[in-house]
Design a protein around this motif. Structure first.
Motif, PDB file in Angstrom:
ATOM      1  N   ILE A 115       0.820  -1.188  -0.140  1.00  0.00           N
ATOM      2  CA  ILE A 115       0.011   0.022   0.098  1.00  0.00           C
ATOM      3  C   ILE A 115       0.869   1.124  -0.027  1.00  0.00           C
ATOM      4  CG2 ILE A 115      -1.741   1.412   1.177  1.00  0.00           C
ATOM      5  CD1 ILE A 115      -2.636  -1.573   2.503  1.00  0.00           C
ATOM      6  N   ILE A 116       1.963   1.151   0.834  1.00  0.00           N
ATOM      7  CA  ILE A 116       2.534   2.324   0.947  1.00  0.00           C
ATOM      8  C   ILE A 116       3.422   2.769  -0.424  1.00  0.00           C
ATOM      9  CG2 ILE A 116       4.829   3.495   2.022  1.00  0.00           C
ATOM     10  CD1 ILE A 116       3.670   2.402   4.627  1.00  0.00           C
ATOM     11  N   PRO A 117       3.932   1.879  -1.303  1.00  0.00           N
ATOM     12  CA  PRO A 117       4.554   2.219  -2.739  1.00  0.00           C
ATOM     13  C   PRO A 117       3.287   2.727  -3.471  1.00  0.00           C
ATOM     14  CG  PRO A 117       5.277  -0.418  -2.037  1.00  0.00           C
ATOM     15  CD  PRO A 117       4.262   0.410  -0.907  1.00  0.00           C
ATOM     16  N   GLY A 118       2.232   2.291  -3.325  1.00  0.00           N
ATOM     17  CA  GLY A 118       1.214   3.158  -3.938  1.00  0.00           C
ATOM     18  C   GLY A 118       0.848   4.607  -3.845  1.00  0.00           C
ATOM     19  N   MET A 119       1.036   4.530  -2.427  1.00  0.00           N
ATOM     20  CA  MET A 119       0.886   5.975  -2.003  1.00  0.00           C
ATOM     21  C   MET A 119       2.107   6.950  -2.418  1.00  0.00           C
ATOM     22  SD  MET A 119      -0.322   5.181   1.859  1.00  0.00           S
ATOM     23  CE  MET A 119      -0.668   6.902   2.497  1.00  0.00           C
ATOM     24  N   ILE A 120       3.193   6.174  -2.437  1.00  0.00           N
ATOM     25  CA  ILE A 120       4.470   6.961  -2.754  1.00  0.00           C
ATOM     26  C   ILE A 120       4.272   7.255  -4.378  1.00  0.00           C
ATOM     27  CG2 ILE A 120       7.035   6.692  -3.301  1.00  0.00           C
ATOM     28  CD1 ILE A 120       7.154   5.015  -0.569  1.00  0.00           C
ATOM     29  N   ALA A 121       3.845   6.422  -5.088  1.00  0.00           N
ATOM     30  CA  ALA A 121       3.761   6.461  -6.467  1.00  0.00           C
ATOM     31  C   ALA A 121       2.842   7.687  -6.873  1.00  0.00           C
ATOM     32  CB  ALA A 121       3.044   5.180  -7.132  1.00  0.00           C
ATOM     33  N   ALA A 122       1.693   7.905  -6.069  1.00  0.00           N
ATOM     34  CA  ALA A 122       0.764   8.924  -6.224  1.00  0.00           C
ATOM     35  C   ALA A 122       1.065  10.276  -6.254  1.00  0.00           C
ATOM     36  CB  ALA A 122      -0.633   8.432  -5.058  1.00  0.00           C
ATOM     37  N   VAL A 123       2.453  10.355  -5.218  1.00  0.00           N
ATOM     38  CA  VAL A 123       2.740  11.777  -5.059  1.00  0.00           C
ATOM     39  C   VAL A 123       4.034  12.068  -5.692  1.00  0.00           C
ATOM     40  CG1 VAL A 123       1.403  12.138  -2.875  1.00  0.00           C
ATOM     41  CG2 VAL A 123       3.870  11.195  -2.896  1.00  0.00           C
ATOM     42  N   THR A 124       4.776  10.916  -6.528  1.00  0.00           N
ATOM     43  CA  THR A 124       6.156  11.077  -7.025  1.00  0.00           C
ATOM     44  C   THR A 124       5.970  10.567  -8.601  1.00  0.00           C
ATOM     45  OG1 THR A 124       6.598   8.734  -6.527  1.00  0.00           O
ATOM     46  CG2 THR A 124       7.301  10.440  -4.930  1.00  0.00           C
ATOM     47  N   VAL A 125       5.333   9.932  -8.954  1.00  0.00           N
ATOM     48  CA  VAL A 125       5.184   9.466 -10.684  1.00  0.00           C
ATOM     49  C   VAL A 125       4.615  10.712 -11.209  1.00  0.00           C
ATOM     50  CG1 VAL A 125       4.330   8.044 -11.967  1.00  0.00           C
ATOM     51  CG2 VAL A 125       5.333   7.040  -9.946  1.00  0.00           C
ATOM     52  N   SER A 126       4.942  11.358 -12.202  1.00  0.00           N
ATOM     53  CA  SER A 126       4.561  12.280 -12.784  1.00  0.00           C
ATOM     54  C   SER A 126       3.261  12.249 -13.502  1.00  0.00           C
ATOM     55  CB  SER A 126       5.506  12.687 -13.934  1.00  0.00           C
ATOM     56  OG  SER A 126       5.510  11.818 -14.855  1.00  0.00           O
ATOM     57  N   GLU A 127       2.756  10.988 -13.961  1.00  0.00           N
ATOM     58  CA  GLU A 127       1.550  10.733 -14.588  1.00  0.00           C
ATOM     59  C   GLU A 127       0.317  10.850 -13.330  1.00  0.00           C
ATOM     60  OE1 GLU A 127       4.210   8.239 -17.103  1.00  0.00           O
ATOM     61  OE2 GLU A 127       4.336   9.039 -15.316  1.00  0.00           O
ATOM     62  N   TYR A 128       0.680  10.218 -12.223  1.00  0.00           N
ATOM     63  CA  TYR A 128      -0.281  10.445 -11.154  1.00  0.00           C
ATOM     64  C   TYR A 128      -0.417  12.034 -10.642  1.00  0.00           C
ATOM     65  CZ  TYR A 128      -0.241   5.225 -11.293  1.00  0.00           C
ATOM     66  OH  TYR A 128      -0.573   3.907 -11.270  1.00  0.00           O
ATOM     67  N   VAL A 129       0.478  12.622 -10.372  1.00  0.00           N
ATOM     68  CA  VAL A 129       0.696  13.857 -10.021  1.00  0.00           C
ATOM     69  C   VAL A 129      -0.340  14.737 -10.980  1.00  0.00           C
ATOM     70  CG1 VAL A 129       1.890  16.191  -9.596  1.00  0.00           C
ATOM     71  CG2 VAL A 129       2.884  13.551  -8.685  1.00  0.00           C
ATOM     72  N   GLN A 130      -0.226  14.531 -12.287  1.00  0.00           N
ATOM     73  CA  GLN A 130      -0.965  15.459 -13.058  1.00  0.00           C
ATOM     74  C   GLN A 130      -2.393  14.692 -13.209  1.00  0.00           C
ATOM     75  OE1 GLN A 130       1.525  15.166 -16.521  1.00  0.00           O
ATOM     76  NE2 GLN A 130      -0.140  13.986 -17.630  1.00  0.00           N
ATOM     77  N   ASP A 154     -12.265  10.460 -10.229  1.00  0.00           N
ATOM     78  CA  ASP A 154     -13.440  10.813 -10.449  1.00  0.00           C
ATOM     79  C   ASP A 154     -13.901   9.559 -11.642  1.00  0.00           C
ATOM     80  OD1 ASP A 154     -13.316  12.900  -9.104  1.00  0.00           O
ATOM     81  OD2 ASP A 154     -12.870  14.232 -10.815  1.00  0.00           O
ATOM     82  N   GLY A 155     -13.047   8.510 -11.636  1.00  0.00           N
ATOM     83  CA  GLY A 155     -13.349   7.220 -12.642  1.00  0.00           C
ATOM     84  C   GLY A 155     -13.132   7.558 -13.983  1.00  0.00           C
ATOM     85  N   GLY A 156     -12.346   8.750 -14.377  1.00  0.00           N
ATOM     86  CA  GLY A 156     -12.204   8.867 -15.754  1.00  0.00           C
ATOM     87  C   GLY A 156     -11.161   8.140 -16.364  1.00  0.00           C
ATOM     88  N   ASP A 157     -10.546   8.424 -17.512  1.00  0.00           N
ATOM     89  CA  ASP A 157      -9.635   7.975 -18.362  1.00  0.00           C
ATOM     90  C   ASP A 157      -8.485   8.871 -18.160  1.00  0.00           C
ATOM     91  OD1 ASP A 157     -10.686   5.310 -18.852  1.00  0.00           O
ATOM     92  OD2 ASP A 157     -11.435   6.161 -20.920  1.00  0.00           O
ATOM     93  N   ALA A 158      -7.463   8.644 -17.544  1.00  0.00           N
ATOM     94  CA  ALA A 158      -6.032   9.443 -17.511  1.00  0.00           C
ATOM     95  C   ALA A 158      -5.386   9.749 -18.837  1.00  0.00           C
ATOM     96  CB  ALA A 158      -5.156   8.819 -16.643  1.00  0.00           C
ATOM     97  N   PRO A 159      -5.553  11.221 -19.112  1.00  0.00           N
ATOM     98  CA  PRO A 159      -4.843  11.642 -20.372  1.00  0.00           C
ATOM     99  C   PRO A 159      -3.591  11.168 -20.665  1.00  0.00           C
ATOM    100  CG  PRO A 159      -5.703  13.379 -19.210  1.00  0.00           C
ATOM    101  CD  PRO A 159      -5.742  12.520 -18.331  1.00  0.00           C
ATOM    102  N   SER A 160      -2.763  10.722 -19.715  1.00  0.00           N
ATOM    103  CA  SER A 160      -1.389  10.243 -19.690  1.00  0.00           C
ATOM    104  C   SER A 160      -1.549   8.626 -20.135  1.00  0.00           C
ATOM    105  CB  SER A 160      -0.744  10.216 -18.522  1.00  0.00           C
ATOM    106  OG  SER A 160      -1.104   9.516 -17.407  1.00  0.00           O
ATOM    107  N   GLY A 161      -2.939   7.885 -20.031  1.00  0.00           N
ATOM    108  CA  GLY A 161      -2.724   6.585 -20.440  1.00  0.00           C
ATOM    109  C   GLY A 161      -2.619   5.621 -19.366  1.00  0.00           C
ATOM    110  N   VAL A 162      -2.281   6.013 -17.957  1.00  0.00           N
ATOM    111  CA  VAL A 162      -2.168   5.260 -17.011  1.00  0.00           C
ATOM    112  C   VAL A 162      -3.422   4.694 -16.103  1.00  0.00           C
ATOM    113  CG1 VAL A 162       0.260   6.138 -16.667  1.00  0.00           C
ATOM    114  CG2 VAL A 162      -1.654   6.885 -15.276  1.00  0.00           C
ATOM    115  N   THR A 163      -3.355   3.722 -15.732  1.00  0.00           N
ATOM    116  CA  THR A 163      -4.489   3.540 -14.554  1.00  0.00           C
ATOM    117  C   THR A 163      -3.808   3.188 -13.291  1.00  0.00           C
ATOM    118  OG1 THR A 163      -4.568   0.969 -14.703  1.00  0.00           O
ATOM    119  CG2 THR A 163      -5.519   2.044 -16.393  1.00  0.00           C
ATOM    120  N   ALA A 164      -4.803   3.122 -12.402  1.00  0.00           N
ATOM    121  CA  ALA A 164      -4.109   2.866 -10.963  1.00  0.00           C
ATOM    122  C   ALA A 164      -3.385   1.476 -10.814  1.00  0.00           C
ATOM    123  CB  ALA A 164      -5.242   2.939  -9.805  1.00  0.00           C
ATOM    124  N   ASN A 165      -3.874   0.522 -11.712  1.00  0.00           N
ATOM    125  CA  ASN A 165      -3.116  -0.650 -11.740  1.00  0.00           C
ATOM    126  C   ASN A 165      -1.467  -0.621 -11.928  1.00  0.00           C
ATOM    127  OD1 ASN A 165      -5.384  -2.154 -11.059  1.00  0.00           O
ATOM    128  ND2 ASN A 165      -5.997  -2.465 -13.096  1.00  0.00           N
TER     129      ASN A 165
END
Length: 565
Positions: free
Chosen positions: A304-319, A326-337
C-alpha cells in the motif's frame, strides 16, 4: 491495453535484468520437475500426500494469496485511497485466518475430505455439492484470468510483445510446472515466490520513502494531494467505501468486509484451505493459517505504501490523480493498476529491476498456479469422479488432473480478456468474491453450527444468495442503486449472506433434515470434542506450536496496528 503503448511505461531493462529473469524461470521449472518425482498417486498430485511441515504450508498459504490481486490491486488502492486499504488485511483477513485455524481446520482435516465441495457433499448431499463445485470451478477460472492478464501486462511492458502473445507465453510457464508436479510444485514454488516478492518490494518501499523525505515527507505530500488527509487514517474509510457517511462506512467495513467477504474468502476458499490440508498433522494444519497471519500483518507496508508514494512522485499520477479518482480515463494513459511498475521505472537501477520484475512475475504465477491447482482438484474429484466417471483407476484420475490443468489454462486465457476491461483489478475481484464466497460462507457456517439445516436448504440457499449478490451488482451498474467503488461488493456480499441465511432457515423448517448419526464430524454440537483435539507430542510439542497461543499473539498485534494507524 492499447493505451499502455501510448503511455511511457516501457521499462528500461538491461541484459543483467534479463539474465536474472531467465534464471528465475529456470528455477521455477526445475522445482516443478523435481516435485514430479514425488507424484505417484492422485493424492500426491492434488494434496501433496498430506506430508508437508507447517512452516512450508504457512508460507504457501500467504503466498497463494499474494498474487497479482494483492500487489497490483492493493497498490492501486494505495494510489486512490491510501491507508484505509489496510482494512483488507487487518480487518478483512487476520480475524478470519485465525478462525479458520482454531475452529474450522479440525473439521476439514479431521474429516479427511479432499476439498471444500466434498465437505458440502457430506453435509448436504449431491445437489449442494454440484452447485458448489460448478460455482467454485467458474470462480477459479475467472480469477486465474485476472492473474494471467496482469502477468501478461508486465511481459508486454518489459518486452513490448503484444498482449495476446504475452498472455499465451505466461500461461504456458505456469501450466508446465503445475501439470508436472501438482500441488507440491505449486506449494514449493509459492514458498520461493514469497521470499522473491519481499526481496522485490521491500527495497522499492525503502528507496521510495527516502525519495519523499521519510514518513513525514510522505504525510505532507499526501495531505496536499487530491483526496487529502483522509488517505492517512484507516478509519472511518469513507473514501474507500464510497458511502459518504462515517457510520455506514464503518458498518460496511466491519460487517461487509470484515465478516462476510473475509470469512467467506478465508474459511471456504479451497485455494487457501487446500494448502493447510497438505500439512502432515492436524496441529500443523491448524497452525498453517496462523503462521501465515504473521507476515500477512506486515504486507500492507510493502504494497500500500508504494502505491501512496507513486501517487505523489510519479509524474503521470501527480497530473492525473483527480481524473482517476473521478473514474475517468487519465490523459497520460495510466491506470491505478500500473502503480508498482511506474515506481520501478522511476526508482530502481538495473539489476535491482530484474529482481523486482522476478518478484512481480512470481506473485502473478503464485496466484494463477493456486487457482489452477484448486480448479483441477475440484473438477476432477467433485465434478468428474462424482458425476461422470465414478470407479476408474487412480492413474486415470492422475492423468485427468494433468489434462484438466491444461484445459483450465486455456479457459483462463479467455477470461484474461474479460479482466483486461477493469480499471481497478481489486474492484473486479471483490465483486467476484461477493458472488461466489459470501453465500457459500453463509451456507457453511449455518450448516456447521445448526444441525436442523436440511440438504435442500443447502443448495437453495446457495443459489438464492448468489443470485441476490449478482442482482445488487447489476442494479449498481445500471445506476439504480447509488453505490460506487468497492462499497458495491460490501453491500452485495452482505445481501448475499442475509438472503442465504433467511432462505436456508425457511427451507429447513419446511423440509426434512438428515439423521443425526450422519452428521457426526460435520456439525459442531454432534462431534466428540476429542476428535477435534490435536496431538501435542513429537513434532507438534512446545509452547510455540500451540495454535491458540499463536493466534492470541497475532490478535493483540493486529489491534495495536489498528490503534496506531
Amino acid at each position: 491495453m492499447h493505451v499502455l503503448a501510448d503511455a511511457n511505461l516501457r521499462l528500461d531493462a538491461s541484459p543483467i535484468d534479463y539474465v536474472l529473469l531467465a534464471f528465475y524461470f529456470a528455477l521455477v521449472l526445475g522445482i516443478g520437475y523435481m516435485a514430479r518425482r514425488s507424484v505417484s498417486s492422485s493424492l500426491d498430485f492434488f494434496l501433496s500426500g498430506r506430508s508437508l511441515p507447517a512452516w512450508v504450508t504457512g508460507l504457501a498459504f500467504i503466498s497463494a494469496n499474494l498474487g497479482a490481486v494483492e500487489i497490483m490491486g492493493m497498490s492501486a488502492n494505495g494510489v486512490l485511497y491510501g491507508l484505509p486499504t489496510v482494512h483488507y488485511f487487518w480487518i478483512g483477513a487476520i480475524p478470519a485466518m485465525l478462525f479458520l485455524g482454531i475452529v474450522m481446520m479440525p473439521f476439514y482435516y479431521g474429516s479427511k475430505v479432499r476439498s471444500v465441495p466434498e465437505f458440502m457433499l457430506r453435509r448436504f448431499g449431491k445437489p449442494a455439492h454440484l452447485v458448489n463445485g460448478i460455482s467454485f470451478a467458474s470462480a477459479q477460472i475467472l480469477i486465474a484470468g485476472a492473474n494471467l492478464f496482469l502477468l501478461a501486462s508486465v511481459v508486454n511492458l518489459l518486452l513490448g510483445w503484444p498482449l495476446w502473445v504475452s498472455i499465451i507465453v505466461a500461461a504456458a510457464v505456469v501450466l508446465s510446472y503445475t501439470a508436472l508436479g501438482g500441488l507440491s510444485a505449486a506449494i514449493y514454488n509459492e514458498v520461493l515466490q514469497f521470499f522473491v516478492i519481499v526481496a522485490a518490494l521491500l527495497p522499492l518501499t525503502i528507496v521510495g520513502l527516502v525519495k519523499v523525505g521519510g514518513w513525514q515527507g510522505l504525510v505532507d505530500k499526501v495531505t496536499a494531494s487530491p483526496g487529502g488527509d483522509a488517505q492517512l487514517h484507516s478509519w472511518p474509510g469513507d473514501n474507500l467505501t464510497g458511502f459518504g457517511n462515517s457510520f455506514l462506512s464503518i458498518l460496511g467495513l466491519v460487517f461487509g468486509l470484515g465478516f462476510v467477504l473475509s470469512f467467506g474468502y478465508w474459511t471456504t476458499n479451497f485455494v487457501e484451505v487446500q494448502r493447510a490440508m497438505a500439512s502432515k498433522s492436524m496441529s500443523a494444519a491448524r497452525r498453517t493459517p496462523i503462521i501465515g497471519a504473521f507476515p500477512k500483518m506486515l504486507v500492507p507496508f510493502i504494497v500500500i505504501i508504494p502505491g501512496m508514494i507513486a501517487a505523489v512522485t510519479v509524474s503521470e499520477y501527480v497530473q492525473d490523480k483527480q481524473v482517476l479518482l473521478d473514474g475517468g480515463d487519465a490523459p497520460s494513459g495510466v491506470t491505478a493498476n500500473n502503480a508498482i511498475l511506474l515506481l520501478m521505472r522511476d526508482l530502481l537501477p538495473n539489476g535491482m529491476l530484474g529482481v523486482a520484475l522476478a518478484g512481480l512475475l512470481a506473485s502473478f504465477m503464485a496466484g494463477m498456479a493456486a487457482n489452477l491447482s484448486s480448479f483441477n482438484t475440484v473438477f476432477t474429484y467433485d465434478i468428474w469422479q462424482s458425476y461422470v466417471k465414478k470407479n476408474e483407476s487412480d492413474g486415470y484420475y492422475l492423468r485427468l488432473g494433468r489434462l484438466v490443468t491444461a484445459i483450465g489454462t486455456v479457459l483462463a486465457i479467455g477470461t484474461a480478456f474479460i479482466a483486461s476491461n477493469s480499471g481497478n483489478i481489486l474492484t473486479y475481484l471483490q465483486d467476484l468474491f461477493s458472488f461466489f464466497n459470501a453465500p457459500l460462507f453463509a451456507t457453511f457456517i449455518l450448516g456447521m453450527f445448526w444441525k436442523r439445516m436440511t440438504p435442500t436448504a443447502g443448495w437453495v440457499g446457495l443459489v438464492s444468495g448468489t443470485a441476490s449478490a449478482i442482482t445488487v451488482w447489476l442494479l449498481s451498474q445500471a445506476g439504480v442503486l447509488g453505490l460506487t467503488g468497492q462499497g458495491i461488493s460490501f453491500v452485495a456480499a452482505g445481501t448475499a449472506f442475509v438472503v442465504d441465511i433467511a432462505v436456508s432457515v425457511g427451507v429447513s423448517l419446511a423440509t426434512a433434515p438428515k439423521p443425526e448419526a450422519q452428521l457426526v464430524g460435520l456439525v459442531y454440537s454432534l462431534t466428540p470434542k476429542e476428535s477435534l483435539k490435536h496431538d501435542e507430542t513429537g513434532d507438534d510439542a512446545g509452547w510455540y506450536r500451540k495454535p491458540g497461543l499463536l493466534a492470541g499473539i497475532v490478535l493483540i498485534l493486529t489491534i495495536v496496528l489498528n490503534i496506531i494507524f
